[in-house]
Design a protein around this motif. Structure first.
Motif, PDB file in Angstrom:
ATOM      1  N   MET A 121       0.833  -1.195   0.000  1.00 47.98           N
ATOM      2  CA  MET A 121       0.000   0.000   0.000  1.00 47.98           C
ATOM      3  C   MET A 121       0.875   1.256   0.000  1.00 47.98           C
ATOM      4  N   ARG A 122       1.914   1.232   0.806  1.00 38.80           N
ATOM      5  CA  ARG A 122       2.840   2.363   0.907  1.00 38.80           C
ATOM      6  C   ARG A 122       3.509   2.629  -0.446  1.00 38.80           C
ATOM      7  N   GLU A 123       3.914   1.572  -1.111  1.00 41.30           N
ATOM      8  CA  GLU A 123       4.574   1.712  -2.410  1.00 41.30           C
ATOM      9  C   GLU A 123       3.626   2.340  -3.431  1.00 41.30           C
ATOM     10  N   VAL A 124       2.385   1.893  -3.460  1.00 39.15           N
ATOM     11  CA  VAL A 124       1.395   2.450  -4.377  1.00 39.15           C
ATOM     12  C   VAL A 124       1.183   3.931  -4.065  1.00 39.15           C
ATOM     13  N   MET A 125       1.085   4.261  -2.792  1.00 39.54           N
ATOM     14  CA  MET A 125       0.873   5.655  -2.387  1.00 39.54           C
ATOM     15  C   MET A 125       2.046   6.536  -2.832  1.00 39.54           C
ATOM     16  N   TYR A 126       3.272   6.079  -2.617  1.00 36.69           N
ATOM     17  CA  TYR A 126       4.443   6.846  -3.041  1.00 36.69           C
ATOM     18  C   TYR A 126       4.429   7.088  -4.551  1.00 36.69           C
ATOM     19  N   LEU A 127       4.182   6.044  -5.298  1.00 38.52           N
ATOM     20  CA  LEU A 127       4.216   6.175  -6.750  1.00 38.52           C
ATOM     21  C   LEU A 127       3.113   7.097  -7.263  1.00 38.52           C
ATOM     22  N   ARG A 128       1.957   7.027  -6.652  1.00 38.03           N
ATOM     23  CA  ARG A 128       0.830   7.839  -7.093  1.00 38.03           C
ATOM     24  C   ARG A 128       1.006   9.294  -6.687  1.00 38.03           C
ATOM     25  N   ILE A 129       1.404   9.524  -5.444  1.00 35.24           N
ATOM     26  CA  ILE A 129       1.491  10.889  -4.930  1.00 35.24           C
ATOM     27  C   ILE A 129       2.742  11.601  -5.409  1.00 35.24           C
ATOM     28  N   GLY A 160       5.072  10.422  -7.614  1.00 30.98           N
ATOM     29  CA  GLY A 160       5.415  10.187  -9.008  1.00 30.98           C
ATOM     30  C   GLY A 160       4.357  10.590  -9.990  1.00 30.98           C
ATOM     31  N   GLU A 161       3.141  10.851  -9.478  1.00 33.71           N
ATOM     32  CA  GLU A 161       2.027  11.202 -10.324  1.00 33.71           C
ATOM     33  C   GLU A 161       1.847  10.203 -11.460  1.00 33.71           C
ATOM     34  N   LEU A 162       2.027   8.930 -11.138  1.00 34.90           N
ATOM     35  CA  LEU A 162       1.861   7.878 -12.135  1.00 34.90           C
ATOM     36  C   LEU A 162       0.408   7.437 -12.185  1.00 34.90           C
ATOM     37  N   SER A 163       0.008   6.922 -13.344  1.00 27.56           N
ATOM     38  CA  SER A 163      -1.338   6.372 -13.470  1.00 27.56           C
ATOM     39  C   SER A 163      -1.379   5.030 -12.753  1.00 27.56           C
ATOM     40  N   PHE A 164      -2.587   4.572 -12.451  1.00 28.48           N
ATOM     41  CA  PHE A 164      -2.718   3.279 -11.792  1.00 28.48           C
ATOM     42  C   PHE A 164      -2.222   2.160 -12.706  1.00 28.48           C
ATOM     43  N   LYS A 165      -2.387   2.336 -13.995  1.00 29.76           N
ATOM     44  CA  LYS A 165      -1.900   1.335 -14.946  1.00 29.76           C
ATOM     45  C   LYS A 165      -0.369   1.245 -14.870  1.00 29.76           C
ATOM     46  N   GLU A 166       0.297   2.399 -14.837  1.00 26.72           N
ATOM     47  CA  GLU A 166       1.760   2.423 -14.743  1.00 26.72           C
ATOM     48  C   GLU A 166       2.233   1.826 -13.418  1.00 26.72           C
ATOM     49  N   ILE A 167       1.523   2.152 -12.349  1.00 26.08           N
ATOM     50  CA  ILE A 167       1.887   1.609 -11.040  1.00 26.08           C
ATOM     51  C   ILE A 167       1.759   0.092 -11.055  1.00 26.08           C
ATOM     52  N   GLY A 168       0.670  -0.402 -11.636  1.00 24.89           N
ATOM     53  CA  GLY A 168       0.475  -1.843 -11.751  1.00 24.89           C
ATOM     54  C   GLY A 168       1.610  -2.496 -12.528  1.00 24.89           C
ATOM     55  N   GLN A 169       2.024  -1.856 -13.623  1.00 26.14           N
ATOM     56  CA  GLN A 169       3.124  -2.397 -14.432  1.00 26.14           C
ATOM     57  C   GLN A 169       4.422  -2.420 -13.635  1.00 26.14           C
ATOM     58  N   ILE A 170       4.715  -1.344 -12.949  1.00 27.90           N
ATOM     59  CA  ILE A 170       5.959  -1.254 -12.188  1.00 27.90           C
ATOM     60  C   ILE A 170       6.009  -2.312 -11.090  1.00 27.90           C
ATOM     61  N   LEU A 171       4.876  -2.508 -10.415  1.00 25.18           N
ATOM     62  CA  LEU A 171       4.846  -3.443  -9.293  1.00 25.18           C
ATOM     63  C   LEU A 171       4.435  -4.855  -9.693  1.00 25.18           C
ATOM     64  N   GLY A 172       4.213  -5.074 -10.974  1.00 27.84           N
ATOM     65  CA  GLY A 172       3.867  -6.414 -11.450  1.00 27.84           C
ATOM     66  C   GLY A 172       2.476  -6.852 -11.029  1.00 27.84           C
ATOM     67  N   ARG A 173       1.563  -5.921 -10.914  1.00 29.61           N
ATOM     68  CA  ARG A 173       0.185  -6.200 -10.507  1.00 29.61           C
ATOM     69  C   ARG A 173      -0.774  -5.571 -11.516  1.00 29.61           C
ATOM     70  N   SER A 174      -2.065  -5.690 -11.240  1.00 27.96           N
ATOM     71  CA  SER A 174      -3.063  -5.123 -12.148  1.00 27.96           C
ATOM     72  C   SER A 174      -3.337  -3.654 -11.807  1.00 27.96           C
ATOM     73  N   GLU A 175      -3.938  -2.976 -12.771  1.00 19.72           N
ATOM     74  CA  GLU A 175      -4.338  -1.589 -12.566  1.00 19.72           C
ATOM     75  C   GLU A 175      -5.359  -1.506 -11.431  1.00 19.72           C
ATOM     76  N   ASN A 176      -6.298  -2.433 -11.391  1.00 20.61           N
ATOM     77  CA  ASN A 176      -7.325  -2.435 -10.359  1.00 20.61           C
ATOM     78  C   ASN A 176      -6.710  -2.644  -8.968  1.00 20.61           C
ATOM     79  N   TRP A 177      -5.729  -3.527  -8.877  1.00 21.87           N
ATOM     80  CA  TRP A 177      -5.036  -3.759  -7.608  1.00 21.87           C
ATOM     81  C   TRP A 177      -4.419  -2.460  -7.096  1.00 21.87           C
ATOM     82  N   ALA A 178      -3.801  -1.710  -8.012  1.00 18.88           N
ATOM     83  CA  ALA A 178      -3.179  -0.437  -7.636  1.00 18.88           C
ATOM     84  C   ALA A 178      -4.237   0.557  -7.153  1.00 18.88           C
TER      85      ALA A 178
END
Length: 175
Positions: free
Chosen positions: A121-129, A131-149
């Protein structure tokens, strides 16, 4: 290798700059990112775009840098203009510095609270806040789905808000 650099240097630089807001640091970490990427090119498995892989390397370098320098307070570079112009712009500069300081303190408080969140959760928050990354990009970076992010970001935000409301209610109870 030169082509890889030319095609991705701007992406990596802006990725880092968005997170640190420091052009010199972003430039230094961009160079370090490509150095590490070239040294470990044999580990790139092709499961994501090369730019995503480079941003993952850049993110790790930035986190390592921030962890190493977390106790340092960034200093504003002094203006090299003449003393008269500094005198006339001093109230505006002080006001801006004050606002930046308050914002920085608030950010530190939020980041401290984020440390209490579960790692994913912390990693997703850092990347989103930061890094201003999209959820799709976050999912790709973390090897998960966009919905998971999305779900992890929403849950993390809710936990942070609940913690902040508890903190605020304790403040008012003491008054």
């Amino acid at each position: 290798m030169e082509e890889l650099y030319a095609q991705n240097v701007k992406i990596v630089y802006y990725f880092l700059y968005k997170r640190c807001q420091n052009p010199q640091l972003a430039e230094d970490l961009t160079q370090e990112t490509f150095l590490q990427a070239f040294q470990s090119m044999d580990r790139f498995d092709g499961s994501c775009k090369i730019s995503v892989w480079l941003c993952q390397i850049a993110r790790h370098l930035l986190y390592r840098h921030l962890e190493k320098h977390k106790h340092e307070i960034p200093m504003e570079p002094e203006s090299e203009s003449d003393p008269k112009s500094r005198m006339s712009s001093q109230p505006l500069a002080e006001d801006t510095t004050w606002k930046q300081t308050v914002t920085h303190i608030e950010l530190i408080d939020v980041l401290k609270e984020m440390q209490k969140l579960p790692a994913n959760m912390r990693e997703v928050m850092y990347l989103r806040i930061t890094g201003e990354l999209s959820f799709k990009e976050i999912g790709q970076i973390l090897g998960r789905s966009e919905n998971w992010a999305r779900v992890n970001f929403y849950r993390g935000k809710e936990l942070l808000l609940k913690g902040r409301m508890k903190h605020e209610s304790h403040k008012t109870d003491k008054l």
